[in-house]
Write a protein that holds these residues in place. Structure first.
Motif, PDB file in Angstrom:
ATOM      1  N   UNK A 150      67.406  24.029 108.459  1.00  0.00           N
ATOM      2  CA  UNK A 150      66.194  24.226 107.669  1.00  0.00           C
ATOM      3  C   UNK A 150      64.986  24.567 108.533  1.00  0.00           C
ATOM      4  N   UNK A 151      64.097  25.391 107.968  1.00  0.00           N
ATOM      5  CA  UNK A 151      62.838  25.748 108.611  1.00  0.00           C
ATOM      6  C   UNK A 151      61.729  24.905 107.999  1.00  0.00           C
ATOM      7  N   UNK A 152      60.804  24.473 108.838  1.00  0.00           N
ATOM      8  CA  UNK A 152      59.711  23.650 108.338  1.00  0.00           C
ATOM      9  C   UNK A 152      58.514  23.706 109.276  1.00  0.00           C
ATOM     10  N   UNK A 153      57.312  23.513 108.701  1.00  0.00           N
ATOM     11  CA  UNK A 153      56.100  23.326 109.489  1.00  0.00           C
ATOM     12  C   UNK A 153      55.789  21.829 109.648  1.00  0.00           C
ATOM     13  N   UNK A 154      56.528  21.006 108.923  1.00  0.00           N
ATOM     14  CA  UNK A 154      56.273  19.568 108.866  1.00  0.00           C
ATOM     15  C   UNK A 154      56.978  18.870 110.036  1.00  0.00           C
ATOM     16  N   UNK A 155      56.196  18.371 110.988  1.00  0.00           N
ATOM     17  CA  UNK A 155      56.784  17.749 112.177  1.00  0.00           C
ATOM     18  C   UNK A 155      57.591  16.502 111.810  1.00  0.00           C
ATOM     19  N   UNK A 156      57.104  15.726 110.856  1.00  0.00           N
ATOM     20  CA  UNK A 156      57.837  14.527 110.440  1.00  0.00           C
ATOM     21  C   UNK A 156      59.193  14.894 109.861  1.00  0.00           C
ATOM     22  N   UNK A 157      59.228  15.937 109.044  1.00  0.00           N
ATOM     23  CA  UNK A 157      60.480  16.430 108.461  1.00  0.00           C
ATOM     24  C   UNK A 157      61.412  16.932 109.564  1.00  0.00           C
ATOM     25  N   UNK A 158      60.858  17.672 110.519  1.00  0.00           N
ATOM     26  CA  UNK A 158      61.670  18.205 111.613  1.00  0.00           C
ATOM     27  C   UNK A 158      62.309  17.086 112.428  1.00  0.00           C
ATOM     28  N   UNK A 159      61.580  16.010 112.626  1.00  0.00           N
ATOM     29  CA  UNK A 159      62.086  14.904 113.430  1.00  0.00           C
ATOM     30  C   UNK A 159      63.286  14.205 112.798  1.00  0.00           C
ATOM     31  N   UNK A 160      63.528  14.454 111.537  1.00  0.00           N
ATOM     32  CA  UNK A 160      64.675  13.845 110.873  1.00  0.00           C
ATOM     33  C   UNK A 160      65.986  14.503 111.272  1.00  0.00           C
ATOM     34  N   UNK A 161      65.913  15.718 111.802  1.00  0.00           N
ATOM     35  CA  UNK A 161      67.122  16.455 112.169  1.00  0.00           C
ATOM     36  C   UNK A 161      67.754  15.874 113.428  1.00  0.00           C
ATOM     37  N   UNK A 162      69.037  16.133 113.587  1.00  0.00           N
ATOM     38  CA  UNK A 162      69.718  15.709 114.811  1.00  0.00           C
ATOM     39  C   UNK A 162      69.416  16.648 115.966  1.00  0.00           C
ATOM     40  N   UNK A 163      68.883  17.851 115.653  1.00  0.00           N
ATOM     41  CA  UNK A 163      68.519  18.811 116.692  1.00  0.00           C
ATOM     42  C   UNK A 163      67.353  19.650 116.213  1.00  0.00           C
ATOM     43  N   UNK A 164      66.411  19.960 117.106  1.00  0.00           N
ATOM     44  CA  UNK A 164      65.246  20.758 116.765  1.00  0.00           C
ATOM     45  C   UNK A 164      65.201  21.988 117.660  1.00  0.00           C
ATOM     46  N   UNK A 165      65.027  23.161 117.035  1.00  0.00           N
ATOM     47  CA  UNK A 165      64.929  24.419 117.762  1.00  0.00           C
ATOM     48  C   UNK A 165      63.604  25.075 117.386  1.00  0.00           C
ATOM     49  N   UNK A 166      62.878  25.566 118.401  1.00  0.00           N
ATOM     50  CA  UNK A 166      61.627  26.264 118.123  1.00  0.00           C
ATOM     51  C   UNK A 166      61.780  27.748 118.431  1.00  0.00           C
ATOM     52  N   UNK A 167      60.961  28.569 117.768  1.00  0.00           N
ATOM     53  CA  UNK A 167      60.920  30.000 118.030  1.00  0.00           C
ATOM     54  C   UNK A 167      59.547  30.323 118.581  1.00  0.00           C
ATOM     55  N   UNK A 168      59.517  30.959 119.740  1.00  0.00           N
ATOM     56  CA  UNK A 168      58.269  31.345 120.379  1.00  0.00           C
ATOM     57  C   UNK A 168      58.488  32.649 121.133  1.00  0.00           C
ATOM     58  N   UNK A 169      57.611  33.630 120.903  1.00  0.00           N
ATOM     59  CA  UNK A 169      57.715  34.932 121.549  1.00  0.00           C
ATOM     60  C   UNK A 169      59.095  35.555 121.328  1.00  0.00           C
ATOM     61  N   UNK A 170      59.614  35.416 120.095  1.00  0.00           N
ATOM     62  CA  UNK A 170      60.888  36.012 119.655  1.00  0.00           C
ATOM     63  C   UNK A 170      62.108  35.392 120.332  1.00  0.00           C
ATOM     64  N   UNK A 171      61.922  34.284 121.034  1.00  0.00           N
ATOM     65  CA  UNK A 171      63.019  33.604 121.705  1.00  0.00           C
ATOM     66  C   UNK A 171      63.221  32.219 121.099  1.00  0.00           C
ATOM     67  N   UNK A 172      64.473  31.757 121.149  1.00  0.00           N
ATOM     68  CA  UNK A 172      64.786  30.406 120.696  1.00  0.00           C
ATOM     69  C   UNK A 172      64.695  29.435 121.855  1.00  0.00           C
ATOM     70  N   UNK A 173      64.133  28.263 121.569  1.00  0.00           N
ATOM     71  CA  UNK A 173      64.020  27.207 122.565  1.00  0.00           C
ATOM     72  C   UNK A 173      64.544  25.913 121.954  1.00  0.00           C
ATOM     73  N   UNK A 174      65.428  25.231 122.665  1.00  0.00           N
ATOM     74  CA  UNK A 174      65.925  23.949 122.186  1.00  0.00           C
ATOM     75  C   UNK A 174      64.863  22.910 122.485  1.00  0.00           C
ATOM     76  N   UNK A 175      64.029  22.665 121.485  1.00  0.00           N
ATOM     77  CA  UNK A 175      62.804  21.908 121.702  1.00  0.00           C
ATOM     78  C   UNK A 175      63.054  20.453 122.064  1.00  0.00           C
ATOM     79  N   UNK A 176      63.833  19.779 121.248  1.00  0.00           N
ATOM     80  CA  UNK A 176      64.036  18.350 121.448  1.00  0.00           C
ATOM     81  C   UNK A 176      65.104  17.860 120.479  1.00  0.00           C
TER      82      UNK A 176
END
Length: 230
Positions: free
Chosen positions: A195-221
């Motif tokens: 799922x995509x979200x702007x909600x940091x609290x919602x994102x933290x519920x996932x077992x894995x978080x990936x961010x997109x920056x400058x058209x690249x994927x980053x395994x955020x946390x």
């Protein structure tokens, strides 16, 4: 069971210029895990989800569902997608001219399969909408519409559920209720959740978080929730 992107590139034309949204993206999603996609507006979250779900074809690269390449989208994805994926949209995407129950069963009719009314009623009961199944979506609140959309996504027991800003149109209290419902039902059915979200609290519920920056994927946390039960 896994969903895999290999060296995916996607660009869009704007005012005579080609702008890359995703560059050389390779990522794997495992059945039974939850993954949050984060990033600023316009960074490519929806583009990534649409490519993952076979709604959009990459300019380069490959998408594989359980090792099966879906490169020929027009010939393969309509029927494969019906059993492999479920979709939840920010704007619910319910048809006002149909009842709630008819909306839930609509994917079955599109695919030409026999509608499973018993499962639909069971899931509607699980989300406390059993008394509204013969009503119109226009009579539902935003939270109720999204609960119905979640049921529609799960009606075929998909291996993965893809959700694009599923709480973006909801207030905070309703958002938390919808989040809980998504994790609970996906956990019970064993579906992976992306799922995509702007909600940091919602994102933290996932077992894995990936961010997109400058058209690249980053395994955020890593999130705080363990992989969904299979």
């Amino acid at each position: 069971m896994a969903l895999l992107l290999k060296n995916v590139f996607k660009a869009f034309g704007r005012e005579g210029e080609s702008i890359a949204v995703l560059k050389d993206v390779s990522v794997e999603f495992a059945n039974g895990e939850s993954v949050a996609i984060i990033g600023v507006s316009g960074c490519g979250k929806t583009t990534l989800l649409n490519i993952v779900g076979g709604l959009l074809q990459p300019d380069m690269g490959e998408v594989l569902w359980d090792g099966y390449s879906i490169s020929d989208f027009r010939k393969t994805t309509k029927f494969v997608r019906g059993s492999f994926l479920g979709f939840i949209f920010q704007n619910y995407a319910l048809v006002n001219e149909l009842t709630i129950l008819e909306n839930i069963l609509l994917p079955s009719r599109i695919l030409g399969s026999k509608p499973n009314k018993d499962r639909a009623k069971e899931l509607l009961t699980a989300v406390h909408l059993e008394h509204r199944m013969q009503g119109s979506p226009m009579t539902l609140s935003g939270g109720e519409k999204q609960r119905a959309a979640i049921v529609r996504a799960l009606i075929h027991c998909p291996k993965f559920v893809i959700a694009d800003e599923p709480t973006g149109n909801l207030d905070e209290r309703t958002s938390r209720e919808v989040e809980e419902l998504m994790f609970d039902l996906c956990g019970k059915t064993g579906a992976g959740l992306i799922y995509a979200t702007h909600d940091h609290t919602f994102a933290q519920r996932a077992s894995r978080i990936i961010s997109i920056n400058a058209a690249k994927l980053h395994h955020a946390e890593m999130g705080i929730t363990p992989p969904l039960k299979v």
